[in-house]
Design an enzyme around this catalytic site. Structure first.
Site, PDB file in Angstrom:
ATOM      1  N   ASP A  60      -2.132  -0.185   5.608  1.00  0.00           N
ATOM      2  CA  ASP A  60      -2.469  -1.282   4.698  1.00  0.00           C
ATOM      3  C   ASP A  60      -2.728  -0.731   3.311  1.00  0.00           C
ATOM      4  O   ASP A  60      -3.331   0.349   3.164  1.00  0.00           O
ATOM      5  CB  ASP A  60      -3.716  -2.020   5.195  1.00  0.00           C
ATOM      6  CG  ASP A  60      -3.636  -3.512   4.971  1.00  0.00           C
ATOM      7  OD1 ASP A  60      -2.848  -3.934   4.109  1.00  0.00           O
ATOM      8  OD2 ASP A  60      -4.350  -4.258   5.659  1.00  0.00           O
TER       9      ASP A  60
ATOM     10  N   HIS B 210       0.639  -3.513  -4.514  1.00  0.00           N
ATOM     11  CA  HIS B 210      -0.465  -3.892  -3.636  1.00  0.00           C
ATOM     12  C   HIS B 210      -0.338  -3.275  -2.245  1.00  0.00           C
ATOM     13  O   HIS B 210      -1.330  -3.189  -1.524  1.00  0.00           O
ATOM     14  CB  HIS B 210      -0.541  -5.418  -3.526  1.00  0.00           C
ATOM     15  CG  HIS B 210      -0.950  -6.092  -4.801  1.00  0.00           C
ATOM     16  ND1 HIS B 210      -2.250  -6.486  -5.062  1.00  0.00           N
ATOM     17  CD2 HIS B 210      -0.236  -6.432  -5.904  1.00  0.00           C
ATOM     18  CE1 HIS B 210      -2.314  -7.044  -6.262  1.00  0.00           C
ATOM     19  NE2 HIS B 210      -1.109  -7.025  -6.788  1.00  0.00           N
TER      20      HIS B 210
END
Length: 472
Positions: A365, A157
């Protein structure tokens, strides 16, 4: 019958799927587990004096979960240590914050081995296993050592770090080699996949294989990009729910005809919160004529407060928000509302809908779903504007946002001004393009693409006629 076993550090299957606070990822995985009559395995969040491997099982809204307790030393070394003080900063390019402690690595290996030993007896011959995130990179290797031959997939992720940074990690080669015990490795974006492939080819002398594969360490693994999304239908229902509408009405009323800017981020140095506030401060300095007509609502739930780095950033943000408010506030206006608390999904949807601008400016991110949630929450006839860091994984898909360098306060300030003054027709055009991206990357589609790709891989190590969806 084939079951799906999901493995993650913590189990987030909702007790009540109708609850507005349940996250989209948890809802999607729970739906997959009900479809495949599966099991969700992970740490309970509780500690015990001595590890026993005893499982606690329960039913959560039709999803079977299996929970295991860890020792306090396990939590300190595996979770607070290697996961959050070593891998997390390293994977977000913060080598300056990365702690290279031998005991952390030992705890990480120990807990992954304990997870494998506890999980292995639950695995049936036809099960497929889907492991999530950086906490559990070696898990497949440890399962293989116990004789598990099932298909095992891994999804990261977070970003994958550049090779030049990853080699600063002691035993980096061993960590990467353990990933080759999986059958399929999924990444959020092509950039993270390319960085992984660069390491394997450059450091491990790996080679490209057909149909999105890599060969190294005597084994072949499939790699692919599977960009995660939000539960579009569920989020829109939350937006239009009684609580969602009520929250929107409250925020619109509290704005008092001012333009609201919103940021929603867990407290973390990777989110660029200090840089964001400095960019907002620059905007206030540059545009005195509209100071009283705009305000920033920054929602920042506290996380990992037991880690020194997070305590430090919390103190700095408290000080920075106070300084900006002290310098610019007037008797009837406060430029920043800084909120250290969590909100339900339906409440967040109402907050997003009331905001004219959303600041999503992480320094790095994996994807960032706030960007997609904000777009989904907008009024199609009068949408707000998304300002997005070019270093978020979402920027690879959401080019119609105002892309910024979060390290440049002037660039952030200029983007805020442009967003606030953007004509309606341009806002609608950008929103329509962004909303199509959100719909095309719905979390259910992400889930089905990954599970379908993993199921297509044969137990013999891969069928050349079966190509993973979105494979590299």
């Amino acid at each position: 019958m084939t079951r799906l076993i999901v493995v993650s550090n913590r189990v987030s299957a909702p007790v009540d799927p109708a609850a507005g606070s349940a996250g989209g990822l948890a809802m999607a995985l729970s739906a997959a587990l009900r479809k495949y009559e599966g099991l969700w395995f992970g740490w309970s969040g509780e500690t015990i004096e001595h590890f026993t491997g005893e499982l606690k099982t329960e039913d959560r809204a039709g999803v079977e979960v299996a929970l295991v307790d860890l020792e306090a030393q396990d939590v300190e070394e595996y979770y607070n240590g290697y996961a959050n003080k070593t891998l997390w900063p390293l994977f977000h390019h913060r080598v300056d914050l990365t702690a290279y402690e031998r005991s952390y690595g030992e705890g990480y290996e120990r807990v992954n081995r304990r997870f494998a030993e506890t999980l292995a007896p639950l695995i049936q011959p036809d099960d497929i296993i889907w492991v999530h995130d950086y906490h559990l990179i070696p898990l497949a290797r440890d399962l293989r050592r116990l004789g598990i031959t099932n298909r095992i997939g891994f999804f990261l992720h977070t970003p994958w770090p550049a090779r030049q940074l990853l080699v600063t990690l002691p035993h980096h080669r061993r960590l990467v080699e353990s990933l080759f015990a999986y059958d399929l490795i999924g990444f959020q974006t092509q950039e993270w996949l390319d960085l992984f492939r660069d390491y394997v080819i450059s450091e491990a002398r790996g080679e490209l294989a057909g149909y999105g594969g890599l060969e190294a360490f005597g084994r072949e693994v499939r790699i692919g990009t599977f960009p995660i999304g939000i539960d579009v239908e569920g989020f829109m229902e939350a937006r239009d729910s009684r609580e969602g509408v009520r929250t929107y009405d409250r925020m619109a009323a509290s704005a008092a005809f001012r333009s609201m800017i919103v940021g929603v981020d867990r407290l973390d140095y990777s989110k660029g919160l200090e840089e964001r506030m400095l960019g907002y401060e620059q905007f206030l300095q540059d545009h005195a004529e509209i100071r009283g007509d705009v305000f920033l609502v920054q929602v920042t739930p506290i996380s990992r407060d037991e880690v020194d780095t997070y305590q430090d950033i919390r103190a700095r943000l408290d000080s920075l928000a106070g300084r900006i408010n002290g310098e610019f506030a007037d008797m009837d206006w406060q430029p920043i509302r800084y909120l250290n608390r969590s909100y339900r999904r339906d409440q967040l949807a109402g907050i997003y809908r009331a905001a004219k601008v959303c600041l999503v400016t992480p320094l790095r991110d994996g994807m960032n779903l706030v960007a997609k949630e904000y777009v989904c929450a907008q009024n199609p006839d009068d949408p707000g504007v998304l300002i997005l860091s070019r270093f978020a994984g979402a920027a690879e898909q959401m080019g119609e946002a105002l892309l910024v360098n979060p390290f440049s306060r002037e660039e952030v300030a200029d983007a805020i001004h442009r967003a606030l003054t953007m004509p309606l027709d341009e806002r609608i055009r950008k929103w329509q393009a962004l909303m199509k991206v959100v719909q095309d990357t719905d979390v259910g589609l992400w889930r089905d693409a990954y599970v379908g790709a993993l199921k297509a891989i044969q137990l013999s190590g891969g069928d050349d006629d079966a190509v993973p969806a979105r494979a590299a």
